[in-house]
Design an enzyme around this catalytic site. Structure first.
Site, PDB file in Angstrom:
ATOM      1  CE1 TYR A 115     -13.357   5.621  10.221  1.00 28.55           C
ATOM      2  CE2 TYR A 115     -11.760   6.323  11.874  1.00 28.55           C
ATOM      3  CZ  TYR A 115     -12.437   6.540  10.690  1.00 28.55           C
ATOM      4  OH  TYR A 115     -12.180   7.678   9.967  1.00 28.55           O
ATOM      5  CE  LYS A 122     -10.475   5.940   7.832  1.00 26.90           C
ATOM      6  NZ  LYS A 122     -10.626   6.446   6.449  1.00 26.90           N
TER       7      LYS A 122
END
Length: 341
Positions: free
Chosen positions: A191, A195
């Site tokens: 994740y 980002k």
């Protein structure tokens, strides 16, 4: 005489610093969404739905895009209840935005409702997290992680930018990042990298798109109280849940308001709370400041507090080592030769 000259110099420097700080506090450009065509990805739930609602309440024309048609239909019905006037155009479209061609087609479909005109502002709220331990990931899950964190927004940004430059019209790109775009921790190996990449893209585009009168913004929220967060917590490692146990998820409606206020203040990095501001100012680099005095204050807190926070996190992880080893044994991890995966 020399003492007076020295005092005059110090006073001048202080006044100059205060003047600059006050100058940076002012709103250089106010953006009003009223009558603007706003395009919101991930608009069927969570932050995307909250952003769409806030924009409609401010008189904007809003199109939401997501994958699930049933949720889209329910969301559209809710949004109609916030209509400010009968002339507002409120639409929804179902597309998979982790695909480049579909992302382009979604923008084209939405623009037809406006005579072929592309959106005045694009809010990219689509994304998902599937936390886990890095040693349990594979090539497919890592690619999926990048699809759901980076490409799901980057493809839309690319298709939008190309078209507004060809049309020679101004635009606005609004990315949704995460506090994990400033730092990371155990459990977010599929994740956080996406980002961080999203932040890098936004930093680049903020510079490049000055050429085309297209402004760029990116928000860094913490945990969001949304259906996606509930699903995320179902698979989140126990140690990650423990580290985050004192973090309270923020209502998407509150974040949507902070996002729009940040755009109205023409902020590039939009940090919606004190914690995200501490991380912002501790990792600011060449990113434009908001306010010289406040940013310095937040940076000082970060300089003192973040090393202590990191030490506490590392301590919790080390204390979890034996339990983690038992977990890997129970799931059969050690029975497989890693070189053969």
């Amino acid at each position: 005489m020399q003492l007076l000259d020295f005092q005059s110099i110090i006073l001048t420097l202080i006044l100059s610093a205060l003047t600059f700080a006050l100058w940076t506090m002012r709103s250089t450009r106010i953006w009003n969404p009223r009558c603007q065509f706003c395009y919101v990805t991930g608009g069927s739930s969570g932050l995307g739905l909250a952003v769409a609602k806030a924009l409609i309440k401010r008189g904007a024309h809003v199109t939401i895009v997501a994958r699930n048609e049933e949720r889209l239909a329910n969301a559209l019905a809710k949004l109609e209840g916030f209509r400010q006037n009968p002339d507002q155009i409120i639409r929804s479209y179902s597309f998979s935005l982790t695909d480049a061609d579909a992302s382009k087609s979604a923008l084209e479909a939405a623009s037809k409702d406006h005579g072929g005109k592309y959106p005045d502002a694009v809010f990219m709220c689509a994304g998902a997290a599937t936390p886990g331990f890095f040693v349990e990931e594979d090539a497919q899950s890592m690619q999926k992680g990048m699809d759901n964190t980076y490409w799901v927004q980057a493809y839309t940004a690319l298709a939008y930018t190309k078209q507004i430059v060809r049309d020679k019209t101004p635009g606005k790109l609004v990315f949704t990042c995460s506090l994990l775009g400033y730092m990371s921790m155990i459990g977010y190996s599929t994740y956080s990298p996406g980002k961080h990449a999203l932040r890098g893209l936004a930093e680049t585009l903020r510079s490049e798109l000055i050429l085309y009168d297209c402004s760029v913004h990116i928000m860094f929220p913490g945990n969001i109280d949304s259906p996606g967060y509930v699903e995320e917590n179902r698979v989140k490692p126990k140690i990650t849940l423990e580290i985050e146990s004192t973090d309270k998820a923020t209502a998407p409606e509150a974040l949507a308001i902070e996002l729009i206020h940040g755009i109205e203040r023409d902020e590039f990095h939009i940090a919606p709370d004190k914690l995200s501001n501490i991380f912002r100012c501790s990792t600011i680099g060449a990113t434009p400041h908001h306010n010289l005095l406040w940013d310095g204050f937040y940076a000082l807190i970060g300089w003192i507090g973040l090393p202590l926070w990191r030490r506490d996190v590392d301590s919790k992880i080390l204390n979890h080592r034996e339990e983690h080893n038992e977990y890997l044994t129970a799931v059969g991890f050690f029975k497989t030769d890693p070189l053969m995966d």
